[in-house]
Scaffold this motif. Structure first.
Motif, PDB file in Angstrom:
ATOM      1  N   ASN A  40       0.967  -1.375   0.219  1.00 51.18           N
ATOM      2  CA  ASN A  40       0.370   0.593   0.141  1.00 51.18           C
ATOM      3  C   ASN A  40       0.683   1.552   0.360  1.00 51.18           C
ATOM      4  O   ASN A  40       1.580   1.558   0.867  1.00 51.18           O
ATOM      5  N   ASN A  42       0.964   4.647   0.442  1.00 50.62           N
ATOM      6  CA  ASN A  42       0.789   5.256   1.509  1.00 50.62           C
ATOM      7  C   ASN A  42      -0.803   5.820   0.558  1.00 50.62           C
ATOM      8  O   ASN A  42      -0.726   7.292   0.346  1.00 50.62           O
ATOM      9  N   GLU A  48      -6.053   0.456   2.328  1.00 47.09           N
ATOM     10  CA  GLU A  48      -5.319  -0.436   3.803  1.00 47.09           C
ATOM     11  C   GLU A  48      -6.268  -0.638   4.138  1.00 47.09           C
ATOM     12  O   GLU A  48      -6.495  -2.030   4.831  1.00 47.09           O
ATOM     13  N   TYR A  63       0.549  -7.919   3.879  1.00 50.95           N
ATOM     14  CA  TYR A  63       0.537  -5.727   3.360  1.00 50.95           C
ATOM     15  C   TYR A  63       1.010  -5.321   4.250  1.00 50.95           C
ATOM     16  O   TYR A  63       1.315  -5.450   5.303  1.00 50.95           O
ATOM     17  N   THR A  65       2.703  -0.732   4.449  1.00 52.81           N
ATOM     18  CA  THR A  65       2.700   0.278   4.215  1.00 52.81           C
ATOM     19  C   THR A  65       3.757   1.111   3.720  1.00 52.81           C
ATOM     20  O   THR A  65       4.270   1.140   4.596  1.00 52.81           O
ATOM     21  N   LYS A  67       5.673   4.151   3.238  1.00 57.64           N
ATOM     22  CA  LYS A  67       4.856   6.025   4.622  1.00 57.64           C
ATOM     23  C   LYS A  67       5.763   6.605   3.581  1.00 57.64           C
ATOM     24  O   LYS A  67       5.341   7.245   3.663  1.00 57.64           O
TER      25      LYS A  67
END
Length: 248
Positions: A40, A42, A48, A63, A65, A67
């Protein structure tokens, strides 16, 4: 051989459920040991939250994320540092890539023990559906230039859909591209450094939801940079980065 699938996702809340469910069902049907790694990037929408919900249905889904820094290349690289399989494919989150083609890539790698499998939408048996005409024209010109300048016998280098052994990914590091030019960096480095590859026809279908993240005007110089980098390495590195058992 465990297969990992790295899928970068930025604002893909509409596309990601169908993409992941189809991928999981196809790989499970063929009894392929796998993990689905979504990065993901961001996202600003519900991507998400949707991934969290999908984890209840898809046991092989993990998954991460990212940033930041963000961008297609950064997201893929984030996943390529974290996958756990023996080989790894890069697929898109927008349903443009067919999971059945991935099964063919995987079976080809097992059958021929190549270091990578490259999809070609323009080889015999490949196809594109609803490809925007301007992008198609630019794609064919760019791939022709790549073939002429590098000597690679492959007509779809810009296609992101490819499969690499873990050792191949390690051998083509470090990665330089933060954007879509990563799709060119990975195969060209593998080619220049002596890794073996097979070509398998694949299909491509334009996205149903959302907008493409590829901005043509922004990518010309970035593609040229990575192409020039790989040409310089091929011509002047004296084989310093070549796969060990392919040294000249």
């Amino acid at each position: 051989m465990k297969l990992s699938v790295v899928i970068p996702a930025y604002n893909e809340e509409e596309s990601i459920p169908e993409t992941l469910k189809s991928l999981y069902e196809t790989l499970s049907f063929h009894a392929i040991d796998h993990e689905i790694c979504v990065v993901n990037d961001n996202s600003k929408d519900r991507t998400e939250a949707v991934l969290q919900e999908l984890q209840q249905e898809i046991p092989t889904l993990v998954y991460f994320t990212n940033k930041g820094p963000n961008g297609f290349g950064y997201a893929v690289r984030y996943g390529l540092e974290r996958f756990s399989g023996d080989c790894v494919a890069v697929m898109m989150a927008d349903m443009s890539d067919d999971p059945n083609d991935l099964v063919k890539f995987y079976q080809k790698m097992l059958a021929e023990n190549v270091d990578a499998v490259f999809g070609s939408r323009f080889a015999k048996g490949g196809k594109v559906i609803d490809y925007p005409p301007l992008k198609l024209y630019i794609n064919r010109v760019a791939n022709l230039i790549i073939r002429l300048l590098t000597g690679i016998k492959y007509n779809d280098t810009t296609n992101a859909f490819k499969l690499y052994k873990r050792e191949t990914i390690e051998g083509i590091k470090p990665f330089l591209s933060p954007h879509f030019n990563l799709t060119v960096e990975l195969p060209l480095k593998a080619f220049v450094r002596g890794y073996t590859f097979a070509i398998v026809p694949n299909s491509w279908t334009n996205r149903k939801y959302g907008e493409s993240k590829l901005k043509i005007k922004e990518m010309g110089s970035r593609y040229f940079f990575i192409l020039l980098y790989c040409m310089i390495e091929k011509s002047f590195s004296r084989g310093d980065y070549m796969k060990k058992n392919h040294k000249k």
